[in-house]
Design a protein around this motif. Structure first.
Motif, short mmCIF file in Angstrom:
data_model
loop_
_atom_site.label_atom_id
_atom_site.label_comp_id
_atom_site.label_asym_id
_atom_site.label_seq_id
_atom_site.Cartn_x
_atom_site.Cartn_y
_atom_site.Cartn_z
N THR A 227 38.31 48.20 46.59
CA THR A 227 39.14 47.13 47.14
C THR A 227 40.46 47.06 46.37
OG1 THR A 227 37.24 45.81 47.87
CG2 THR A 227 39.32 44.64 47.54
N VAL A 228 41.58 46.98 47.10
CA VAL A 228 42.90 46.83 46.50
C VAL A 228 43.32 45.38 46.66
CG1 VAL A 228 45.31 47.61 46.43
CG2 VAL A 228 43.48 49.22 47.07
N GLN A 229 43.48 44.68 45.54
CA GLN A 229 43.88 43.27 45.56
C GLN A 229 45.36 43.13 45.21
OE1 GLN A 229 40.95 41.81 42.61
NE2 GLN A 229 40.10 40.57 44.27
N LEU A 230 45.98 42.07 45.74
CA LEU A 230 47.37 41.73 45.42
C LEU A 230 47.39 40.35 44.79
CD1 LEU A 230 50.42 42.32 45.57
CD2 LEU A 230 50.40 41.23 47.84
N THR A 231 47.86 40.26 43.55
CA THR A 231 47.90 38.97 42.86
C THR A 231 49.14 38.18 43.30
OG1 THR A 231 49.25 39.67 40.97
CG2 THR A 231 46.88 40.13 40.86
N PRO A 232 49.18 36.85 43.05
CA PRO A 232 50.37 36.06 43.39
C PRO A 232 51.63 36.56 42.68
CG PRO A 232 48.50 34.62 43.01
CD PRO A 232 48.06 36.00 42.61
N ALA A 233 51.49 37.18 41.52
CA ALA A 233 52.65 37.70 40.79
C ALA A 233 53.16 39.01 41.38
CB ALA A 233 52.29 37.90 39.32
N GLY A 234 52.40 39.61 42.31
CA GLY A 234 52.80 40.86 42.93
C GLY A 234 52.16 42.10 42.34
N ARG A 235 51.14 41.91 41.50
CA ARG A 235 50.44 43.04 40.88
C ARG A 235 49.38 43.60 41.82
NH1 ARG A 235 51.65 45.83 36.58
NH2 ARG A 235 51.88 43.96 35.27
N LEU A 236 49.31 44.94 41.90
CA LEU A 236 48.25 45.61 42.65
C LEU A 236 47.14 45.99 41.69
CD1 LEU A 236 50.39 47.94 44.95
CD2 LEU A 236 49.11 45.91 45.67
N ILE A 237 45.91 45.63 42.03
CA ILE A 237 44.74 45.95 41.24
C ILE A 237 43.73 46.66 42.14
CG2 ILE A 237 42.86 45.07 39.81
CD1 ILE A 237 44.56 42.56 39.32
N ILE A 238 43.29 47.84 41.72
CA ILE A 238 42.29 48.59 42.48
C ILE A 238 40.96 48.44 41.76
CG2 ILE A 238 41.65 50.79 43.49
CD1 ILE A 238 44.57 51.67 43.22
N LEU A 239 40.01 47.81 42.40
CA LEU A 239 38.71 47.58 41.78
C LEU A 239 37.89 48.87 41.75
CD1 LEU A 239 37.79 44.13 43.38
CD2 LEU A 239 39.09 44.62 41.29
N MET A 240 37.13 49.03 40.66
CA MET A 240 36.35 50.24 40.47
C MET A 240 34.87 49.90 40.36
SD MET A 240 38.55 52.65 40.87
CE MET A 240 38.03 54.19 40.10
N ARG A 241 34.07 50.83 39.86
CA ARG A 241 32.62 50.75 40.03
C ARG A 241 31.97 49.55 39.31
NH1 ARG A 241 30.33 53.92 43.95
NH2 ARG A 241 28.42 53.82 42.73
N ASP A 242 32.55 49.09 38.22
CA ASP A 242 31.97 47.94 37.50
C ASP A 242 32.67 46.63 37.85
OD1 ASP A 242 30.11 49.49 36.24
OD2 ASP A 242 31.07 49.48 34.27
N CYS A 243 33.33 46.58 39.00
CA CYS A 243 34.09 45.38 39.35
C CYS A 243 33.17 44.20 39.65
CB CYS A 243 34.98 45.66 40.57
SG CYS A 243 34.10 45.85 42.14
N GLN A 244 33.78 43.01 39.61
CA GLN A 244 33.09 41.79 39.98
C GLN A 244 32.69 41.87 41.46
OE1 GLN A 244 36.32 42.15 39.48
NE2 GLN A 244 37.53 40.90 40.90
N THR A 245 31.86 40.94 41.89
CA THR A 245 31.37 40.97 43.27
C THR A 245 32.15 40.04 44.20
OG1 THR A 245 29.71 39.28 42.76
CG2 THR A 245 29.05 41.58 42.51
N THR A 246 32.95 39.14 43.65
CA THR A 246 33.79 38.26 44.47
C THR A 246 35.17 38.15 43.83
OG1 THR A 246 33.10 36.23 43.34
CG2 THR A 246 31.83 36.89 45.28
N GLY A 247 36.16 37.74 44.62
CA GLY A 247 37.51 37.56 44.10
C GLY A 247 38.33 36.68 45.01
N GLY A 248 39.41 36.11 44.46
CA GLY A 248 40.24 35.20 45.22
C GLY A 248 41.61 35.74 45.58
N TYR A 249 41.89 37.00 45.24
CA TYR A 249 43.16 37.62 45.62
C TYR A 249 43.02 38.33 46.97
CZ TYR A 249 44.28 37.14 40.62
OH TYR A 249 44.50 36.65 39.35
N PRO A 250 44.08 38.34 47.76
CA PRO A 250 44.02 39.04 49.05
C PRO A 250 43.59 40.49 48.90
CG PRO A 250 45.98 37.68 48.94
CD PRO A 250 45.37 37.64 47.58
N ARG A 251 42.70 40.92 49.80
CA ARG A 251 42.17 42.28 49.80
C ARG A 251 42.97 43.06 50.85
NH1 ARG A 251 36.60 39.79 51.51
NH2 ARG A 251 38.20 38.76 52.75
#
Length: 278
Positions: A227-251
């Protein structure tokens, strides 16, 4: 049985992952470059889901306590058996007392060591994959890891379905919140190169280049590896195998399974770009 004489930088036991417990907050885990892990198992006749050792940058020193076979796939690395150089991606016969060691990683990040019958570490919640709080996080010098007795039919080596360590294209599909993005942001995401930051791990890869700050937010929802998330600051984060199971940033995007394996072989400073499938 295999004895760990030296652990290397970050060596763990991983299999295909721990599925069915995400509703309890338990990450999937499993091999970061699942394609290479499966190839290692296949080359020595193991089932594809047998546990392997995932080594990062600096490999362990292992001693075989029984006659066996092994194979190494993934990152390009110097491999030595009793001080003699041996090839990657091919089954190798070993005898009791033989020592396996590794030199410098020449390309990529992670490589995989499979043994005949697989590493038989304890199974927790249906998987042998190491994860802090579920199992012990990493191997340690002095560990003695049981191995199985299957895998007696040795394959002929790794086929063509492996990772090209040089490619930088990540194939993606639209995420649930893809349509929140402006046309300008979408054009940039699909046409620009992005650089892996120093914040990269089994949990996720942060990218250096920023998009403009945005007001987008969502109710905390399910996420998964790739999953590729976009934070309010404009950062792109690509989740990997040990990632959390839920999140609040747009997917906004979702990597293909092959692209997760490819990204797992990238390090700080490497560039990637996204290619959206039709």
């Amino acid at each position: 049985m295999v004895s760990v004489l030296q652990v290397g930088f970050y060596s763990t036991i991983q299999d295909i992952g721990r599925y069915g417990y995400q509703h309890l907050g338990v990450p999937v885990s499993g091999s970061m470059d699942a394609l290479s892990a499966r190839a290692a198992n296949s080359s020595i006749g193991n089932p594809l889901n047998e546990a392997v050792i995932e080594a990062t940058f600096i490999g362990p020193v292992l001693q075989f306590e029984t006659d066996s076979h092994f194979a190494v796939t993934g990152a390009s690395v110097e491999i030595s058996l009793n001080g003699r150089a041996i090839p990657a991606c091919k089954p190798v016969r070993v005898l009791r007392g033989d020592r396996l060691s590794f030199g410098k990683v020449q390309a990529g990040v992670r490589f995989y060591i499979a043994v005949a019958g697989g590493f038989q570490s304890p199974t927790v919640l249906g998987s042998r994959s190491f994860y802090p709080g579920i199992t012990r996080a990493t191997l340690a010098a002095g560990d003695k890891i049981p191995t199985g007795t299957s895998g007696s039919h040795v394959g002929v080596g790794v086929g063509s379905d492996t990772i090209d360590l040089k490619t930088k294209v990540l194939h993606v599909s639209k995420g649930p919140e893809y349509d929140l993005l402006s046309r300008q942001d979408l054009d940039r995401i699909m046409h620009d190169n992005f650089t892996v930051s120093h914040q990269n791990s089994r949990m996720g890869y942060h990218l250096n280049e920023m998009l403009p700050p945005n007001p987008h937010s969502i109710i905390t929802s399910g996420v998964m590896p790739g999953t590729v998330q976009l934070t309010p600051a404009g950062r792109l984060i690509i989740l990997m195998r040990d990632c959390q199971t839920t999140g609040g940033y747009p997917r906004i995007l979702q990597l293909s399974s092959r692209s997760i394996s490819l990204l797992a072989q990238k390090k700080m400073g490497d560039t990637i770009r996204f290619l959206l499938g039709e």
